[in-house]
Design a protein around this motif. Structure first.
Motif, PDB file in Angstrom:
ATOM      1  N   VAL A  89       0.859  -1.181   0.000  1.00 19.25           N
ATOM      2  CA  VAL A  89       0.000   0.000   0.000  1.00 19.25           C
ATOM      3  C   VAL A  89       0.896   1.232   0.000  1.00 19.25           C
ATOM      4  CG1 VAL A  89      -1.779   1.286   1.212  1.00 19.25           C
ATOM      5  CG2 VAL A  89      -1.793  -1.214   1.286  1.00 19.25           C
ATOM      6  N   VAL A  90       0.652   2.161  -0.940  1.00 20.40           N
ATOM      7  CA  VAL A  90       1.443   3.380  -1.019  1.00 20.40           C
ATOM      8  C   VAL A  90       0.875   4.414  -0.052  1.00 20.40           C
ATOM      9  CG1 VAL A  90       2.181   5.281  -2.504  1.00 20.40           C
ATOM     10  CG2 VAL A  90       2.126   2.956  -3.400  1.00 20.40           C
ATOM     11  N   LYS A  91       1.751   4.963   0.798  1.00 21.67           N
ATOM     12  CA  LYS A  91       1.355   5.954   1.794  1.00 21.67           C
ATOM     13  C   LYS A  91       2.324   7.130   1.759  1.00 21.67           C
ATOM     14  CE  LYS A  91      -0.720   2.742   5.134  1.00 21.67           C
ATOM     15  NZ  LYS A  91      -0.789   2.369   6.571  1.00 21.67           N
ATOM     16  N   LYS A  92       1.932   8.187   2.472  1.00 20.68           N
ATOM     17  CA  LYS A  92       2.868   9.281   2.667  1.00 20.68           C
ATOM     18  C   LYS A  92       4.100   8.740   3.375  1.00 20.68           C
ATOM     19  CE  LYS A  92      -0.677  12.883   3.244  1.00 20.68           C
ATOM     20  NZ  LYS A  92      -1.220  13.914   4.167  1.00 20.68           N
ATOM     21  N   GLN A  97       6.702   5.581   7.381  1.00 25.61           N
ATOM     22  CA  GLN A  97       7.848   5.484   8.271  1.00 25.61           C
ATOM     23  C   GLN A  97       7.409   5.167   9.702  1.00 25.61           C
ATOM     24  OE1 GLN A  97      11.051   6.098   6.712  1.00 25.61           O
ATOM     25  NE2 GLN A  97      11.481   4.780   8.441  1.00 25.61           N
ATOM     26  N   GLN A  98       6.298   5.760  10.132  1.00 33.19           N
ATOM     27  CA  GLN A  98       5.795   5.513  11.483  1.00 33.19           C
ATOM     28  C   GLN A  98       5.427   4.043  11.651  1.00 33.19           C
ATOM     29  OE1 GLN A  98       2.314   7.780  12.462  1.00 33.19           O
ATOM     30  NE2 GLN A  98       2.492   7.384  14.659  1.00 33.19           N
ATOM     31  N   GLN A  99       4.764   3.482  10.647  1.00 36.57           N
ATOM     32  CA  GLN A  99       4.404   2.069  10.715  1.00 36.57           C
ATOM     33  C   GLN A  99       5.641   1.193  10.685  1.00 36.57           C
ATOM     34  OE1 GLN A  99       1.400   1.036   7.891  1.00 36.57           O
ATOM     35  NE2 GLN A  99       1.579  -1.168   8.221  1.00 36.57           N
ATOM     36  N   TYR A 100       6.584   1.593   9.878  1.00 35.21           N
ATOM     37  CA  TYR A 100       7.839   0.850   9.772  1.00 35.21           C
ATOM     38  C   TYR A 100       8.635   0.897  11.086  1.00 35.21           C
ATOM     39  CZ  TYR A 100      12.746   0.262   8.432  1.00 35.21           C
ATOM     40  OH  TYR A 100      14.056  -0.111   8.373  1.00 35.21           O
ATOM     41  N   VAL A 573       5.223   4.738  -6.254  1.00 33.39           N
ATOM     42  CA  VAL A 573       6.286   4.929  -5.282  1.00 33.39           C
ATOM     43  C   VAL A 573       7.243   5.971  -5.839  1.00 33.39           C
ATOM     44  CG1 VAL A 573       8.186   3.854  -4.020  1.00 33.39           C
ATOM     45  CG2 VAL A 573       6.093   2.558  -4.447  1.00 33.39           C
ATOM     46  N   THR A 574       7.223   7.154  -5.235  1.00 34.79           N
ATOM     47  CA  THR A 574       8.023   8.290  -5.685  1.00 34.79           C
ATOM     48  C   THR A 574       8.889   8.761  -4.520  1.00 34.79           C
ATOM     49  OG1 THR A 574       6.481  10.027  -5.008  1.00 34.79           O
ATOM     50  CG2 THR A 574       6.030   8.930  -7.113  1.00 34.79           C
ATOM     51  N   PRO A 575       9.732   9.776  -4.728  1.00 30.76           N
ATOM     52  CA  PRO A 575      10.501  10.298  -3.586  1.00 30.76           C
ATOM     53  C   PRO A 575       9.644  10.865  -2.463  1.00 30.76           C
ATOM     54  CG  PRO A 575      11.558  10.924  -5.634  1.00 30.76           C
ATOM     55  CD  PRO A 575      10.243  10.312  -6.011  1.00 30.76           C
ATOM     56  N   LEU A 576       8.332  11.042  -2.687  1.00 31.32           N
ATOM     57  CA  LEU A 576       7.447  11.584  -1.652  1.00 31.32           C
ATOM     58  C   LEU A 576       6.619  10.505  -0.972  1.00 31.32           C
ATOM     59  CD1 LEU A 576       6.112  14.749  -3.524  1.00 31.32           C
ATOM     60  CD2 LEU A 576       8.101  14.552  -2.034  1.00 31.32           C
ATOM     61  N   THR A 577       6.645   9.290  -1.474  1.00 33.52           N
ATOM     62  CA  THR A 577       5.812   8.225  -0.919  1.00 33.52           C
ATOM     63  C   THR A 577       6.642   6.982  -0.660  1.00 33.52           C
ATOM     64  OG1 THR A 577       5.250   7.440  -3.145  1.00 33.52           O
ATOM     65  CG2 THR A 577       3.739   9.031  -2.129  1.00 33.52           C
ATOM     66  N   SER A 578       6.071   6.084   0.097  1.00 33.61           N
ATOM     67  CA  SER A 578       6.689   4.781   0.343  1.00 33.61           C
ATOM     68  C   SER A 578       5.610   3.718   0.223  1.00 33.61           C
ATOM     69  CB  SER A 578       7.314   4.719   1.738  1.00 33.61           C
ATOM     70  OG  SER A 578       8.341   5.665   1.877  1.00 33.61           O
ATOM     71  N   SER A 589       6.102  -5.169   9.167  1.00 33.66           N
ATOM     72  CA  SER A 589       6.002  -4.240   8.051  1.00 33.66           C
ATOM     73  C   SER A 589       7.313  -4.101   7.312  1.00 33.66           C
ATOM     74  CB  SER A 589       5.572  -2.855   8.554  1.00 33.66           C
ATOM     75  OG  SER A 589       4.361  -2.947   9.254  1.00 33.66           O
ATOM     76  N   GLN A 590       7.195  -3.789   6.042  1.00 34.53           N
ATOM     77  CA  GLN A 590       8.347  -3.433   5.231  1.00 34.53           C
ATOM     78  C   GLN A 590       8.029  -2.122   4.535  1.00 34.53           C
ATOM     79  OE1 GLN A 590       9.451  -6.645   2.560  1.00 34.53           O
ATOM     80  NE2 GLN A 590       7.872  -7.854   3.485  1.00 34.53           N
ATOM     81  N   VAL A 591       9.044  -1.341   4.277  1.00 33.44           N
ATOM     82  CA  VAL A 591       8.839  -0.083   3.580  1.00 33.44           C
ATOM     83  C   VAL A 591       9.748  -0.014   2.371  1.00 33.44           C
ATOM     84  CG1 VAL A 591       9.073   2.414   3.719  1.00 33.44           C
ATOM     85  CG2 VAL A 591       8.062   1.175   5.609  1.00 33.44           C
ATOM     86  N   LEU A 592       9.178   0.318   1.234  1.00 34.36           N
ATOM     87  CA  LEU A 592       9.951   0.530   0.011  1.00 34.36           C
ATOM     88  C   LEU A 592       9.977   2.019  -0.289  1.00 34.36           C
ATOM     89  CD1 LEU A 592      11.257  -0.193  -2.682  1.00 34.36           C
ATOM     90  CD2 LEU A 592       8.978  -0.530  -3.608  1.00 34.36           C
TER      91      LEU A 592
END
Length: 939
Positions: A89-92, A97-100, A573-578, A589-592
């Motif tokens: 899921v793409v998020k801010k 980062q908080q979830q990660y 997934v851009t420089p503003l999202t993960s 969780s994993q963050v890309l």
């Protein structure tokens, strides 16, 4: 444990869903691997699917590794295990980062952003698969193929490292304009495997299918048991009516491809501005000369050109632009062959001189039938003359006044790419990084070829009844390229969309018109319902991120907000999202993340802001050009001028130029006694120069915490070189930081035969010791793991010894694989990696080789939750926060603030030994306690 890593490498698509060693030795079988790419009018949507089985009788970690173009956006990722699919899921970024961080704090997952390379990003994830179970990975990314030198390229790299039962690459291309030509190239279609590629081509469609059998995968050159390894390159172009572009409409959105072919070439005026400062020493200046000589061979006779070289002084080959006659070109070649690296870096004066020469020349022309461009090549920050970056950009922008185009080429990894990119964008150009590889000269030449043939200038694209249109004005249109514009059709009554394109060819205005109907069957047949809308979103986000570089304050925030909203809406997934991949049970969780060119990443390409240079001084007692090492202070004197003048005297071969009373003795070492041999480092941007400018005292141990950035020094450092103490040697350690893109790194001294406590857990009864090599200064020669039940493992570069009481067992690194299991201790050796597991702690020991020397490196991979261990390498959960970014970077680490510098380090914890970009901080900011408490003096 789940691991995500994103890194940038080359301009290609590559998929490697494997571990670095052959996974069947571990019981891991990749039984199906498919790449399917659907290209619709240059817009490609690629899906990579890998199905993997764990054939072993115990759990195994399975890796999935994909390389994709850095300008592509990942739009979907999923893993399927035991019938359950886990979707990304793409998020801010902040929310992701908080979830990660929540998962990381529990020790449940790990993630990082790695390098920015040429034009690729590297996506890696790993998951633990139970015995006799399967996992399916699926990744989707989207990209707009860019036309360069008359063709589009889709490059697919295949390197599964094992033979795959069901292997297939399937590319389907549809182009409404018709396909003019298509070709397949690369290692996978050479020699024996050429017959495996099946290409079918019709007027408007093409399909490339590559599906080698197991036997064919084994028989390809250099494959064998490791399976395929090579590239599949697909190049093509479309038919182009002489006076028309291609205008398409679908679902309320439009896209316009414009690349006219009926335009005469416009002669150009080009000024080459070449950095010849001391930092260009060696291979850089050689490759620059080589590239310029080849470029001069291809300059048309009706072009005019000028050559400017600069260090602290600006030098022009001729006082004005000259025509590219054979005699002038030969004279220019003679000038280029004599270019030598000299002093500091005065970018401001050099660019302004180039602009002045262009203005004088163009003002004297009777007609306006030429295109005028400047090409700046530099590898560093300005260190002479005007050094404030904002002032330089303002000066250049005012001087150019939108009359000319400026291209900025940044040579190397430590160049301030962000500064160059912004200056280029402000003047209708682009920034480009030149990578210091063996083909750097070809990179320079290739860039020039892209801008060598201007066809149109001041191009304007006009449409009626539309909104949210992407960029519509372009300073230049070059032969072999293409202009792409997309937007939202807002007039619901509009049946036919019309495009009017205006530009100038040889000073004369030209006009083109295109039209397309909403009910155009030809459009519907070759595009999907969502293709144009997603292309518009993709192009809009790309251009918004580019525009953001030029803005500040509320304008910058507004642009970021719009780019962010589009990224979230279309799951990019851009420089503003993960992208967050969450396993609901246990919240693992994993963050890309997605790096940005010019921003810190890691490995070979990140934009390392200036501060430290990678070159080293000759045998300087462990003190490199970065001047971080020995724990003592040396007072320096700072004369306002160099007594020998600017040229100074050359240093030893392969090292920077020195200035001083006489060349330094390369066998002497820095010492803190009164001067005996004075020297001056000929890098005006050296952090040591700037430090001395402020304090007059060099604190080598804490230099990284005191270096200012904005000092305009006109002098250097004078020091002495006599034998240094043995403590001058240092060890650089890379420290992944929780929740941050850039790792930390720190240096620690390594006196002869010193042994560090790398990990000490009294509760678990575990002690890991590492002895640094005698001859080397950045590695370990022996590692010892001691357990509370008396079981010990001693590892050197030849053998692995297990002992308990009087019982001993000896293993050799020459064995391809080995395994040992006893109570709490287990060993698994595969090739050059030894996995040692003690209770809940896992340590990997890697055997590396450089030249003829072998050395070891330990990496703590897993630790139990709630452990309270100490040690030099137990700081892997340290986190930091950037508190200040100008004029120097301040990080808050463990509640304390320290000044950091961008630097690089080799990450020996990975078999590939990548060079990563890192924040260099003092060791006391991350290591708890005094270093003396972590050292052991052993006989």
């Amino acid at each position: 444990m789940l691991l995500l890593a994103l890194s940038l490498l080359l301009a290609a698509v590559s998929s490697v869903p494997v571990q670095k060693e052959e996974q069947k030795d571990h019981g891991i079988d990749i039984y199906s691997f498919h790449i399917k790419s659907e290209v619709r009018s240059r817009y490609a949507m690629t899906v990579i699917t890998s199905r993997v089985a764990n054939l072993a009788n115990e759990s195994r970690e399975v890796n999935f590794h994909v390389e994709m173009p850095k300008h592509a956006f990942i739009s979907n990722f999923s893993m399927t295990m035991d019938g359950q699919t886990y979707n990304g899921v793409v998020k801010k970024k902040a929310e992701a980062q908080q979830q990660y961080d929540k998962a990381v704090s529990r020790g449940q997952s790990a993630g990082l952003v790695s390098s920015v390379g040429r034009t690729l990003e590297e996506f890696t994830t790993s998951v633990t698969v139970a015995a006799h179970k399967k996992v399916t990975f699926e990744l989707t990314y989207e990209q707009l193929l860019k036309r360069r030198l008359g063709q589009y390229e889709l490059l697919i790299k295949a390197k599964p490292t094992q033979v795959v039962k069901d292997f297939k690459i399937d590319v389907h291309i549809r182009e409404r304009q018709g396909i003019r030509f298509l070709d397949t190239r690369g290692e996978l279609v050479s020699t024996e495997l050429s017959k495996v590629v099946n290409t079918t081509l019709s007027e408007k469609e093409a399909r490339v299918l590559f599906a080698p059998t197991r036997q064919q995968q084994r028989q390809c050159p250099g494959c064998g048991a490791d399976g395929l390894s090579g590239d599949l390159l697909i190049v093509y172009d479309v038919n182009r009516p002489k006076t028309k572009g291609d205008l398409q409409i679908s679902q309320g959105y439009f896209v316009h491809y414009f690349a006219p072919t009926d335009v005469n070439r416009t002669s150009k005026n080009v000024v080459f501005i070449i950095d010849q400062s001391g930092s260009m020493h060696g291979r850089k200046i050689e490759q620059t000369r080589e590239a310029l000589l080849k470029i001069l061979d291809d300059v048309p006779e009706d072009d005019h050109f000028a050559l400017i070289t600069f260090d602290s002084t600006v030098r022009s080959w001729k006082p004005q632009l000259v025509r590219a006659t054979p005699d002038n070109l030969e004279a220019a070649r003679s000038f280029v062959r004599k270019i030598q690296d000299l002093g500091a870096t005065d970018i401001n004066a050099a660019v302004l001189e180039g602009v002045r020469m262009l203005k004088v020349f163009t003002d004297g022309q009777k007609t306006n039938k030429t295109a005028s461009i400047l090409i700046l090549l530099t590898d560093g920050d300005p260190t002479s003359g005007v050094t404030n970056l904002d002032t330089i950009r303002a000066n250049v922008k005012e001087a150019i006044g939108r009359k000319y185009t400026l291209y900025c080429l940044g040579f190397g990894f430590d160049v301030n790419y962000e500064f160059l990119e912004k200056m280029a964008l402000q003047n209708d150009g682009v920034g480009r990084r030149i990578y210091p590889d063996s083909d750097a000269a070809l990179q320079l030449q290739g860039f020039y070829e892209e801008v060598a043939t201007p066809l149109l200038s001041d191009v304007e694209m006009n449409y009626a009844g539309v909104s949210d249109v992407t960029q519509t004005t372009f300073s230049q249109y070059y032969n072999g390229s293409e202009i792409v514009v997309a937007g939202h059709v807002t007039d619901n009554e509009l049946e036919t969309l019309r495009a009017v394109v205006k530009g100038y060819s040889e000073g004369n205005e030209v006009k083109y018109e295109d039209a397309s109907s909403k009910n155009d069957d030809a459009t519907d047949a070759y595009i999907s319902d969502v293709y144009i809308q997603r292309l518009w979103a993709y192009l809009t986000v790309q251009q918004l991120l580019e525009k953001e570089v030029l803005l500040s304050g509320s304008d910058k925030e507004a642009i970021r907000e719009r780019a962010l909203n589009l990224s979230l809406k279309y799951s990019f997934v851009t420089p503003l999202t993960s992208m967050v991949v969450t396993k609901p049970e246990g919240d693992k969780s994993q963050v890309l993340h997605k790096p940005k060119e010019g921003k810190p990443g890691s490995k070979e390409t990140s934009n390392m802001r200036r501060g430290f240079r990678p070159q080293t001084l000759p045998d300087a007692g462990g003190i490199s050009h970065r001047m971080v090492g020995p724990s003592y202070k040396s007072r320096v004197s700072m004369p306002n001028r160099n007594p020998l003048g600017e040229r100074g005297l050359p240093g030893p071969p392969g090292y920077p130029r020195y200035m001083g009373i006489r060349p330094p003795d390369p066998h002497a070492r820095l010492h803190h006694s009164p001067p005996q041999i004075a020297m001056h480092i000929d890098y005006m941007d050296s952090p040591l120069v700037k430090l001395a400018d402020v304090t007059g005292v060099v604190d080598y141990d804490n230099l990284a915490t005191h270096v200012p950035h904005d000092t305009d020094a006109d002098y250097g450092i004078w020091a002495t070189r006599t034998p240094a103490p043995e403590s001058g040697r240092t060890l650089r350690i890379v420290l992944p930081a929780a929740g941050q893109n850039i790792p930390l790194c720190f240096d620690v001294p390594v006196p002869y035969r010193l042994t560090y406590k790398l990990l000490e857990d009294s509760a678990a009864g575990l002690l890991v010791l590492g002895q640094v090599g005698v001859a080397r200064h950045k590695d370990f020669q022996q590692l010892s793991i001691r357990t509370k039940d008396g079981g010990n493992v001693t590892v050197d570069t030849s053998h692995i010894q297990l002992s308990k009481g009087q019982q001993k067992k000896l293993l050799s690194w020459h064995q391809s694989s080995a395994r040992h299991q006893s109570n709490r201790l287990s060993l698994l050796k595969q090739d050059h990696v030894l996995e040692v597991t003690v209770g809940g702690t896992r340590i990997d020991i890697l055997l590396h080789k450089e030249g003829q020397e072998h050395f070891l490196w330990p990496a703590v991979k897993e630790r139990p939750l709630g452990s309270s261990a100490t040690g030099l390498m137990e700081q892997h959960r340290v986190s930091y926060e950037e508190k200040q970014v100008s004029p120097s970077v301040t990080l808050e680490i463990q509640g304390h603030q320290t000044v950091a510098q961008r630097n690089s380090a080799t990450d020996y914890s990975a078999p590939s030994r990548p060079t990563v970009s890192c924040w260099l901080v003092p060791h006391h900011s991350v290591v708890q306690g005094e270093l003396s408490s972590l050292t052991v003096r052993e006989p």
